[in-house]
Motif scaffolding. Structure first.
Motif, mmCIF file in Angstrom:
data_model
loop_
_atom_site.group_PDB
_atom_site.id
_atom_site.type_symbol
_atom_site.label_atom_id
_atom_site.label_comp_id
_atom_site.label_asym_id
_atom_site.label_seq_id
_atom_site.Cartn_x
_atom_site.Cartn_y
_atom_site.Cartn_z
ATOM 1 N N VAL A 101 0.843 -1.205 0.000
ATOM 2 C CA VAL A 101 0.000 0.000 0.000
ATOM 3 C C VAL A 101 0.879 1.256 0.000
ATOM 4 O O VAL A 101 0.621 2.217 -0.744
ATOM 5 C CB VAL A 101 -0.918 0.023 1.238
ATOM 6 C CG1 VAL A 101 -1.707 1.326 1.296
ATOM 7 C CG2 VAL A 101 -1.841 -1.181 1.248
ATOM 8 N N LEU A 102 1.916 1.241 0.820
ATOM 9 C CA LEU A 102 2.758 2.430 0.952
ATOM 10 C C LEU A 102 3.568 2.686 -0.322
ATOM 11 O O LEU A 102 3.753 3.841 -0.731
ATOM 12 C CB LEU A 102 3.684 2.278 2.162
ATOM 13 C CG LEU A 102 2.931 2.246 3.504
ATOM 14 C CD1 LEU A 102 3.816 1.661 4.607
ATOM 15 C CD2 LEU A 102 2.439 3.636 3.875
ATOM 16 N N VAL A 103 4.031 1.607 -0.953
ATOM 17 C CA VAL A 103 4.747 1.768 -2.221
ATOM 18 C C VAL A 103 3.783 2.279 -3.296
ATOM 19 O O VAL A 103 4.130 3.153 -4.092
ATOM 20 C CB VAL A 103 5.417 0.440 -2.652
ATOM 21 C CG1 VAL A 103 5.871 0.501 -4.109
ATOM 22 C CG2 VAL A 103 6.601 0.127 -1.739
ATOM 23 N N MET A 104 2.575 1.742 -3.316
ATOM 24 C CA MET A 104 1.589 2.191 -4.296
ATOM 25 C C MET A 104 1.347 3.693 -4.171
ATOM 26 O O MET A 104 1.200 4.405 -5.164
ATOM 27 C CB MET A 104 0.282 1.441 -4.044
ATOM 28 C CG MET A 104 -0.646 1.410 -5.234
ATOM 29 S SD MET A 104 -2.293 0.746 -4.821
ATOM 30 C CE MET A 104 -1.986 -0.315 -3.420
ATOM 31 N N ALA A 105 1.294 4.173 -2.939
ATOM 32 C CA ALA A 105 1.024 5.597 -2.717
ATOM 33 C C ALA A 105 2.208 6.471 -3.114
ATOM 34 O O ALA A 105 2.022 7.551 -3.695
ATOM 35 C CB ALA A 105 0.674 5.835 -1.241
ATOM 36 N N THR A 106 3.410 6.025 -2.789
ATOM 37 C CA THR A 106 4.571 6.902 -2.947
ATOM 38 C C THR A 106 5.317 6.731 -4.274
ATOM 39 O O THR A 106 5.914 7.697 -4.770
ATOM 40 C CB THR A 106 5.585 6.648 -1.808
ATOM 41 O OG1 THR A 106 5.910 5.249 -1.769
ATOM 42 C CG2 THR A 106 5.008 7.053 -0.451
ATOM 43 N N ALA A 107 5.289 5.511 -4.844
ATOM 44 C CA ALA A 107 6.117 5.232 -6.023
ATOM 45 C C ALA A 107 5.838 6.185 -7.194
ATOM 46 O O ALA A 107 6.778 6.599 -7.876
ATOM 47 C CB ALA A 107 5.950 3.776 -6.469
ATOM 48 N N PRO A 108 4.563 6.551 -7.452
ATOM 49 C CA PRO A 108 4.334 7.458 -8.592
ATOM 50 C C PRO A 108 5.081 8.788 -8.456
ATOM 51 O O PRO A 108 5.481 9.383 -9.467
ATOM 52 C CB PRO A 108 2.808 7.666 -8.582
ATOM 53 C CG PRO A 108 2.283 6.391 -7.996
ATOM 54 C CD PRO A 108 3.287 6.029 -6.922
ATOM 55 N N LEU A 109 5.300 9.259 -7.221
ATOM 56 C CA LEU A 109 6.036 10.519 -7.045
ATOM 57 C C LEU A 109 7.493 10.363 -7.460
ATOM 58 O O LEU A 109 8.046 11.210 -8.169
ATOM 59 C CB LEU A 109 5.947 10.999 -5.596
ATOM 60 C CG LEU A 109 4.541 11.322 -5.102
ATOM 61 C CD1 LEU A 109 4.605 11.761 -3.642
ATOM 62 C CD2 LEU A 109 3.916 12.419 -5.955
ATOM 63 N N TYR A 110 8.131 9.287 -6.980
ATOM 64 C CA TYR A 110 9.518 9.046 -7.380
ATOM 65 C C TYR A 110 9.615 8.840 -8.894
ATOM 66 O O TYR A 110 10.522 9.348 -9.544
ATOM 67 C CB TYR A 110 10.079 7.816 -6.643
ATOM 68 C CG TYR A 110 10.302 8.049 -5.174
ATOM 69 C CD1 TYR A 110 11.457 8.658 -4.713
ATOM 70 C CD2 TYR A 110 9.346 7.679 -4.233
ATOM 71 C CE1 TYR A 110 11.660 8.881 -3.361
ATOM 72 C CE2 TYR A 110 9.541 7.902 -2.872
ATOM 73 C CZ TYR A 110 10.698 8.502 -2.448
ATOM 74 O OH TYR A 110 10.899 8.741 -1.114
ATOM 75 N N HIS A 111 8.675 8.085 -9.432
ATOM 76 C CA HIS A 111 8.740 7.781 -10.864
ATOM 77 C C HIS A 111 8.593 9.045 -11.706
ATOM 78 O O HIS A 111 9.376 9.299 -12.621
ATOM 79 C CB HIS A 111 7.647 6.779 -11.218
ATOM 80 C CG HIS A 111 7.832 6.162 -12.569
ATOM 81 N ND1 HIS A 111 8.937 5.416 -12.903
ATOM 82 C CD2 HIS A 111 7.068 6.195 -13.691
ATOM 83 C CE1 HIS A 111 8.836 5.006 -14.163
ATOM 84 N NE2 HIS A 111 7.711 5.473 -14.654
ATOM 85 N N ARG A 112 7.584 9.857 -11.378
ATOM 86 C CA ARG A 112 7.306 11.035 -12.199
ATOM 87 C C ARG A 112 8.348 12.128 -12.007
ATOM 88 O O ARG A 112 8.736 12.791 -12.965
ATOM 89 C CB ARG A 112 5.909 11.562 -11.883
ATOM 90 C CG ARG A 112 4.831 10.517 -12.181
ATOM 91 C CD ARG A 112 3.442 11.013 -11.848
ATOM 92 N NE ARG A 112 2.923 11.806 -12.948
ATOM 93 C CZ ARG A 112 1.623 11.968 -13.210
ATOM 94 N NH1 ARG A 112 0.717 11.395 -12.420
ATOM 95 N NH2 ARG A 112 1.225 12.688 -14.219
ATOM 96 N N LEU A 113 8.790 12.327 -10.761
ATOM 97 C CA LEU A 113 9.679 13.459 -10.489
ATOM 98 C C LEU A 113 11.145 13.112 -10.726
ATOM 99 O O LEU A 113 11.904 13.947 -11.219
ATOM 100 C CB LEU A 113 9.480 13.951 -9.052
ATOM 101 C CG LEU A 113 8.083 14.528 -8.778
ATOM 102 C CD1 LEU A 113 7.904 14.826 -7.288
ATOM 103 C CD2 LEU A 113 7.850 15.797 -9.596
#
Lengths: 197, 197
Positions: free
Chosen positions: B159-171
């Motif tokens: 759950v925590l990776v799902m929430a945070t991973a898009p930020l690392y990926h996009r930025l």
């Protein structure tokens, strides 16, 4: 050599220029995987590829130019996401491709991502490559909409990033051991999120 | 100096050793942001921090040791995720912190991520730091379970990776322009996914 469109003078895809490019870019990626960014250079690429140093320098100029052309060449294909008949199936198929490209410590994709932190032209080219791939994947969402699986107005990029980002995060940044179930889990989570609303 | 527990001989937190460490690690991060990994070295760190070169060398040995200690020091705090009273609120608060740490091109976190591609000890230390942070965040999921927002058996890390991973990926990887709505979108998507089942 004639630049006119004679039967042999024309530089066509698959001709001598294309073969030179393929040899040089193959040398770039193999050197990158073997030695890392620090082992890349015009001289090493010329030696590995068997292409004259002056030719490499004239056409690609430096390591940034070589890396950028690796991505340009990779984007010049007819890749399209698999059409499996369902949103979940399409995202699982996509994620399995992403997973396969990131799984091994010696993967070309890993080496290219690392190189993008060393070279601004490489970073720009990698991002352009990814943007193009995500654009091609938008059809996964529009097909799901056409089937009635998803409502209109869903942000395709957001769905595709949600599905794929956990793989990049866990395998590249977090360095977690590769487990194929990651690909399926992330695809399922993205489908759950987008069909829950 | 006495190693026994006299009133002044004890090396306590906040003492001279701690101040030396703080000055050295501050020099490491500021040099990293200003000059990148290639500008880091024992000499530059000694000069910037005003700590003797021999001391820096004896205690940290090399750039890998310096970077690893940056993460060790960062992990030695009492950080905990905000308790807002709801899963969505907690994940939005967490993602706003992640977003703030990644937003600027000159952010320390960006510089440390880039350095982790250059130094195996730095990569190992960054990953240990993140693992610790994700473990501390697991309470976000267990609180949601205690409130009845989530069923038992939910994988907190997923759950925590799902929430945070898009930020690392996009930025970080995709280099998309930072938009604060990314933080909220990714938190909402994670909540939708995990409450949809």
């Amino acid at each position: 050599m004639s630049e006119s469109a004679g039967t042999t003078g024309l530089r066509r895809p698959g001709g001598r220029t294309a073969r030179t490019r393929a040899r040089v870019l193959e040398a770039v990626t193999s050197l990158l995987v073997e030695t890392g960014f620090d082992g890349l250079g015009i001289d090493a690429v010329a030696e590995r590829s068997g292409v004259h140093r002056a030719t490499v320098y004239r056409r690609w100029r430096d390591v940034g130019g070589l890396l950028a052309d690796v991505f340009d060449a990779a984007a010049d294909d007819d890749w399209a996401p698999a059409d499996t008949g369902s949103l979940l199936g399409d995202l699982i198929a996509l994620n399995r491709e992403v997973f396969a490209s990131l799984r091994d410590a010696t993967s070309v994709t890993r080496a290219l991502i690392a190189a993008s932190f060393r070279s601004a032209p490489a970073a720009a080219a990698l991002r352009a490559f990814w943007r193009d791939r995500y654009r091609r994947c938008a059809v996964v969402v529009s097909r799901a909409q056409a089937r009635g699986e998803l409502p209109d107005g869903v942000d395709a990029h957001r769905v595709l990033v949600m599905a794929t980002a956990p793989l990049y995060h866990r395998l590249i940044l977090m360095g977690e051991p590769p487990d194929p179930v990651m690909a399926e889990d992330a695809a399922r989570d993205a489908v759950s999120a987008v069909t829950a609303g």
